[in-house]
Scaffold this motif. Structure first.
Motif, PDB file in Angstrom:
ATOM      1  N   LEU A  64       0.823  -1.214   0.000  1.00 35.07           N
ATOM      2  CA  LEU A  64       0.000   0.000   0.000  1.00 35.07           C
ATOM      3  C   LEU A  64       0.857   1.264   0.000  1.00 35.07           C
ATOM      4  O   LEU A  64       0.591   2.217  -0.744  1.00 35.07           O
ATOM      5  CB  LEU A  64      -0.939  -0.002   1.215  1.00 35.07           C
ATOM      6  CG  LEU A  64      -2.062  -1.045   1.192  1.00 35.07           C
ATOM      7  CD1 LEU A  64      -2.631  -1.266   2.587  1.00 35.07           C
ATOM      8  CD2 LEU A  64      -3.169  -0.593   0.234  1.00 35.07           C
ATOM      9  N   THR A  89      -4.410  -0.079   6.251  1.00 35.35           N
ATOM     10  CA  THR A  89      -4.991   0.625   5.112  1.00 35.35           C
ATOM     11  C   THR A  89      -4.802   2.133   5.271  1.00 35.35           C
ATOM     12  O   THR A  89      -4.350   2.813   4.351  1.00 35.35           O
ATOM     13  CB  THR A  89      -6.491   0.288   4.961  1.00 35.35           C
ATOM     14  OG1 THR A  89      -6.678  -1.108   5.083  1.00 35.35           O
ATOM     15  CG2 THR A  89      -7.024   0.767   3.634  1.00 35.35           C
ATOM     16  N   SER A 181      -1.704  -9.186   0.414  1.00 39.05           N
ATOM     17  CA  SER A 181      -0.856  -9.615   1.535  1.00 39.05           C
ATOM     18  C   SER A 181      -0.806 -11.134   1.561  1.00 39.05           C
ATOM     19  O   SER A 181      -1.808 -11.798   1.296  1.00 39.05           O
ATOM     20  CB  SER A 181      -1.450  -9.111   2.849  1.00 39.05           C
ATOM     21  OG  SER A 181      -0.887  -9.802   3.957  1.00 39.05           O
ATOM     22  N   TYR A 183       0.352 -12.624   4.423  1.00 41.11           N
ATOM     23  CA  TYR A 183       0.420 -12.921   5.852  1.00 41.11           C
ATOM     24  C   TYR A 183      -0.173 -14.329   6.038  1.00 41.11           C
ATOM     25  O   TYR A 183      -1.146 -14.683   5.361  1.00 41.11           O
ATOM     26  CB  TYR A 183      -0.391 -11.856   6.607  1.00 41.11           C
ATOM     27  CG  TYR A 183      -0.349 -11.984   8.095  1.00 41.11           C
ATOM     28  CD1 TYR A 183       0.731 -11.498   8.823  1.00 41.11           C
ATOM     29  CD2 TYR A 183      -1.396 -12.603   8.783  1.00 41.11           C
ATOM     30  CE1 TYR A 183       0.767 -11.630  10.199  1.00 41.11           C
ATOM     31  CE2 TYR A 183      -1.363 -12.736  10.160  1.00 41.11           C
ATOM     32  CZ  TYR A 183      -0.275 -12.246  10.871  1.00 41.11           C
ATOM     33  OH  TYR A 183      -0.236 -12.377  12.226  1.00 41.11           O
ATOM     34  N   LYS A 186      -3.938 -15.141   5.749  1.00 40.81           N
ATOM     35  CA  LYS A 186      -4.738 -14.673   4.597  1.00 40.81           C
ATOM     36  C   LYS A 186      -5.105 -15.883   3.720  1.00 40.81           C
ATOM     37  O   LYS A 186      -4.509 -16.945   3.839  1.00 40.81           O
ATOM     38  CB  LYS A 186      -3.947 -13.638   3.790  1.00 40.81           C
ATOM     39  CG  LYS A 186      -3.582 -12.380   4.602  1.00 40.81           C
ATOM     40  CD  LYS A 186      -4.780 -11.478   4.847  1.00 40.81           C
ATOM     41  CE  LYS A 186      -4.594 -10.555   6.028  1.00 40.81           C
ATOM     42  NZ  LYS A 186      -3.928  -9.313   5.794  1.00 40.81           N
ATOM     43  N   GLY A 194       4.766 -11.412   3.375  1.00 39.95           N
ATOM     44  CA  GLY A 194       4.902 -11.270   1.933  1.00 39.95           C
ATOM     45  C   GLY A 194       3.781 -10.413   1.391  1.00 39.95           C
ATOM     46  O   GLY A 194       2.736 -10.264   2.033  1.00 39.95           O
TER      47      GLY A 194
HETATM   48  C1  PLP Z   1      -3.580  -7.941   6.266  1.00 44.52           C
HETATM   49  C2  PLP Z   1      -4.061  -6.665   5.738  1.00 44.52           C
HETATM   50  C3  PLP Z   1      -3.179  -5.632   5.372  1.00 44.52           C
HETATM   51  C4  PLP Z   1      -1.704  -5.661   5.673  1.00 44.52           C
HETATM   52  O1  PLP Z   1      -1.008  -6.742   5.230  1.00 44.52           O
HETATM   53  P1  PLP Z   1       0.359  -7.148   5.973  1.00 44.52           P
HETATM   54  O2  PLP Z   1       0.934  -8.179   5.058  1.00 44.52           O
HETATM   55  O3  PLP Z   1       0.005  -7.699   7.310  1.00 44.52           O
HETATM   56  O4  PLP Z   1       1.217  -5.949   6.062  1.00 44.52           O
HETATM   57  C5  PLP Z   1      -3.707  -4.491   4.804  1.00 44.52           C
HETATM   58  N1  PLP Z   1      -5.025  -4.353   4.611  1.00 44.52           N
HETATM   59  C6  PLP Z   1      -5.908  -5.313   4.953  1.00 44.52           C
HETATM   60  C7  PLP Z   1      -7.360  -5.109   4.693  1.00 44.52           C
HETATM   61  C8  PLP Z   1      -5.450  -6.492   5.546  1.00 44.52           C
HETATM   62  O5  PLP Z   1      -6.335  -7.420   5.908  1.00 44.52           O
END
Ligand code: PLP
Length: 404
Positions: A64, A89, A181, A183, A186, A194
């Motif tokens: 982002l 965000t 993401s 993470y 996810k 990543g």
């Molecule tokens: C997880 C997430 C992020 C950030 O991602 P990271 O990989 O944890 O930095 C940003 N926006 C939303 C809506 C998310 O769910």
């Protein structure tokens, strides 16, 4: 019975051998940064989405931040987004020196309310970041229409929505830029951090690649020229890198010529190798999430004090989370937890009321829908491998709690 909110162990067992093989290959190759796996994963990811360019980065938050930088968003600019999302965000907007402007969400979809968007646009507004929250696409047609009318850029926060579709198009490919993401929890997660940025704009892709790597090298020079509108002809004359095309991680002379102030945000080779294995299964896993959501829906929708997710017809919701509303949320959570069922609260504090955003001057009552939701929404277990038996166990407790 103990049921996690998201159980990663079942999935790991299923792909353990494949993961073991590819990770040990990366380890013995000693090519840990920007190797073949990252390059191939970028291609495969772009291909999966139907995007022209995919640029791998260190995490979704960096995706982002770098997306905003690439569009030239900075000091004094305003960026419109949702207050009902993960902190990142809006944090990314503040991180580039811009001002987050929150628009309340739709009571049914939890996504940004497009009817309240236009009134928040000022002459300082530069971009909109719609979030496809919990896996359901935002109202992209309306958002793109407003963006076009006011010449604003659109960055889709698709971190929770890999594979979700809006009118047949994968999210992340509708706006100017899409951010993802990886993470671990996810829908497509790696074994650490990543992220990925996608865009159909080739110039933006070069700028994004430059920013993720200290604004250095070939991409840095090209990006510098694009940003400063220096024509093709003058590139040849001014280039100091003409004959030095080297692409080695250990010694790459291009790394030491920097054109922009950027970031160090890379996807590790080992994570890319893992993600290449997992990308093959993402559609299948998303389908299973959708089946599980249907099962919950059938069994919970008649309960009068529980609100199930509302799916819009023209889009594919990939159920990153299964969010219900309950008037007696804290009691229901306690009851489920006592019986071994994990739950989560997304999101307990809307972003405009976070301490870190005090300086923006919002007050309680300013964005009533998300404030109302933040007192009622909660997540019950959702992951592809969740069994009907586990779901029935959860459903029974939600139901019996209902009868008390
Ligand atoms: C997880 C997430 C992020 C950030 O991602 P990271 O990989 O944890 O930095 C940003 N926006 C939303 C809506 C998310 O769910």
């Amino acid at each position: 019975m103990n049921i996690s909110l998201i159980d990663l162990k079942v999935q790991y067992k299923f792909i353990k051998d494949e993961i073991g093989k590819v990770t040990s290959e990366v380890l013995s190759s000693t090519s840990y940064i920007n190797g073949e796996n990252v390059k191939n994963f970028e291609k495969e990811f772009a291909n999966y989405l139907g995007a022209k360019n995919a640029i791998a980065v260190g995490n979704g938050t960096d995706a982002l931040v770098i997306a905003l930088r690439s569009l030239g968003v900075g000091e004094g600019d305003q960026v419109i987004t949702s207050p009902f999302t993960f902190f990142s965000t809006a944090e990314s907007i503040a991180a580039v020196g811009a001002i987050p402007v929150f628009v309340d969400v739709d009571e049914k979809t939890y996504n940004i309310d497009v009817n309240k968007l236009e009134e928040k646009i000022t002459d300082k507004t530069r971009a909109i970041i719609p979030v496809h929250i919990f896996g359901q696409p935002a109202d992209m047609d309306e958002i793109m229409k407003i963006a076009k009318k006011y010449k604003l850029k659109v960055i889709e926060d698709a971190c929770q929505a890999i594979g979700a579709e809006y009118k047949g198009k994968k999210v992340g490919t509708i706006g100017d830029i899409g951010c993802f993401s990886f993470y671990p929890t996810k829908n497509l997660g790696c074994a650490g951090d990543g992220g990925m940025i996608v865009t159909d704009d080739d110039d933006l892709a070069i700028i994004l690649k430059a920013y993720r790597a200290h604004g250095s090298g070939e991409n840095g020079e090209e990006a510098f020229n694009i940003i400063n509108k220096i024509g093709e002809d003058s590139i040849e004359e001014t280039s100091i890198l003409n004959n030095s095309k080297v692409d080695e991680t250990v010694y790459n002379p291009l790394k030491y010529y920097n054109y922009l102030i950027g970031y160090n945000s890379r996807l590790d080779e080992i994570q890319a190798a893992i993600l290449r294995v997992k990308l093959k299964y993402i559609d299948n896993w998303n389908e299973k999430r959708i089946e599980n959501a249907r099962y919950y829906e059938e069994n919970l929708k008649r309960l009068t004090n529980i609100v199930c997710p509302n799916e819009k017809e023209d889009r594919k919701h990939v159920y990153h989370m299964y969010i219900i509303q309950s008037e007696k949320r804290e009691k229901l959570i306690k009851c489920l937890n006592e019986n071994g069922i994990s739950t989560g609260v997304y999101y307990p504090v809307p972003l405009h009321l976070q301490k870190a955003f005090n300086y923006l001057g919002y007050n309680l009552g300013d964005l009533p829908v998300c404030e109302y939701l933040s007192r009622r929404t909660m997540a019950i277990p959702m992951f592809p491998e969740l069994t009907n038996e586990q779901q029935q166990y959860i459903i029974n407790y939600v139901r019996s709690f209902q009868c008390e």
